[in-house]
Motif scaffolding. Structure first.
Motif, PDB file in Angstrom:
ATOM      1  N   PHE A  31       0.822  -1.200   0.000  1.00 45.26           N
ATOM      2  CA  PHE A  31       0.000   0.000   0.000  1.00 45.26           C
ATOM      3  C   PHE A  31       0.862   1.258   0.000  1.00 45.26           C
ATOM      4  CE2 PHE A  31      -2.391   3.409   2.072  1.00 45.26           C
ATOM      5  CZ  PHE A  31      -3.464   3.497   1.199  1.00 45.26           C
ATOM      6  N   HIS A  32       1.954   1.247   0.755  1.00 46.12           N
ATOM      7  CA  HIS A  32       2.811   2.432   0.851  1.00 46.12           C
ATOM      8  C   HIS A  32       3.771   2.573  -0.318  1.00 46.12           C
ATOM      9  CE1 HIS A  32       1.454   4.064   4.651  1.00 46.12           C
ATOM     10  NE2 HIS A  32       1.263   2.812   5.016  1.00 46.12           N
ATOM     11  N   ARG A  33       3.857   1.567  -1.173  1.00 43.26           N
ATOM     12  CA  ARG A  33       4.724   1.656  -2.342  1.00 43.26           C
ATOM     13  C   ARG A  33       3.960   1.601  -3.662  1.00 43.26           C
ATOM     14  NH1 ARG A  33       7.926   4.491  -0.262  1.00 43.26           N
ATOM     15  NH2 ARG A  33       9.990   3.835   0.379  1.00 43.26           N
ATOM     16  N   THR A  34       2.657   1.607  -3.604  1.00 46.86           N
ATOM     17  CA  THR A  34       1.867   1.623  -4.820  1.00 46.86           C
ATOM     18  C   THR A  34       1.458   3.057  -5.098  1.00 46.86           C
ATOM     19  OG1 THR A  34       1.060  -0.582  -4.379  1.00 46.86           O
ATOM     20  CG2 THR A  34      -0.207   0.725  -5.936  1.00 46.86           C
ATOM     21  N   LEU A  35       1.916   3.580  -6.229  1.00 44.49           N
ATOM     22  CA  LEU A  35       1.666   4.978  -6.548  1.00 44.49           C
ATOM     23  C   LEU A  35       0.563   5.141  -7.591  1.00 44.49           C
ATOM     24  CD1 LEU A  35       5.392   6.129  -6.666  1.00 44.49           C
ATOM     25  CD2 LEU A  35       3.808   6.246  -4.753  1.00 44.49           C
TER      26      LEU A  35
END
Length: 191
Positions: A31-35
């Motif tokens: 979630f924190h690395r999906t842009l």
């Protein structure tokens, strides 16, 4: 391009806790690395009072679950062992394109090392079917110990989630330009 690495704090867990813990950690990293545009989905852990966010991508959820199943199978064959699950993000570049071949090269730009110590449950190995009288004091102490271990693990999981969030917010310069899809990735488990 440099490859950034993050070694998450080790978690000591029982086999029955693996699925919940790995889902929580892997989906938090994704979630924190999906842009790209995703439909975030709040998910409550089954075993812990923890809520995390998934990207809401069915293919990604399926891949994560398959890798977790592989890790659980490995852990069953290798009890009481420390291990690592590695989530890597990479770009693919054409390497020396030729007339008849076009090889691609993976250029890793970030790796997350999830450190786990899978332990046997405390009651394992004891005969549950014996007719001997039960020691209620001993049973109560064992249940209290198990409960406090469970509560401590929940706190450690929360610390790991904060570690992920802090790292993801602080380390951004190495991320390649935004793509229109989820970043190329692989999840490696012990063999």
């Amino acid at each position: 391009m440099n490859c950034e690495t993050c070694h998450l704090n080790e978690l000591e867990l029982e086999p029955s806790e693996i699925r919940d813990v790995l889902r929580c950690i892997l989906h938090t990293i994704f979630f924190h690395r999906t842009l790209t545009l995703v439909r975030p989905k709040d998910v409550d852990c089954d075993l812990f009072e923890i809520t995390y966010v998934q990207c809401g991508l069915a293919e990604l959820e399926k891949e994560v679950d398959e890798k977790i199943n592989q890790f659980i199978a490995w852990a069953e064959k290798h009890p009481n062992r420390r291990s690592q699950v590695c989530l890597s993000f990479f770009d693919e570049k054409n390497k020396h394109p030729g007339w008849f071949s076009s090889k691609t090269e993976r250029i890793y730009w970030e790796q997350w090392f999830i450190n786990l110590h899978v332990i046997s449950p405390k009651g394992q190995g004891k005969s549950r079917g014996s007719k001997a009288p039960t020691n209620t004091k001993g049973q109560a102490l064992e249940e209290a110990s198990s409960s406090s271990r469970h509560d401590a693990l929940a706190l450690l999981i929360q610390e790991v989630l904060f570690q992920i969030i802090n790292y993801a917010n602080e380390k951004k310069d190495h991320i390649p330009p935004i793509s229109d899809r989820i970043f190329n990735h692989e999840i490696l488990i012990p063999r």
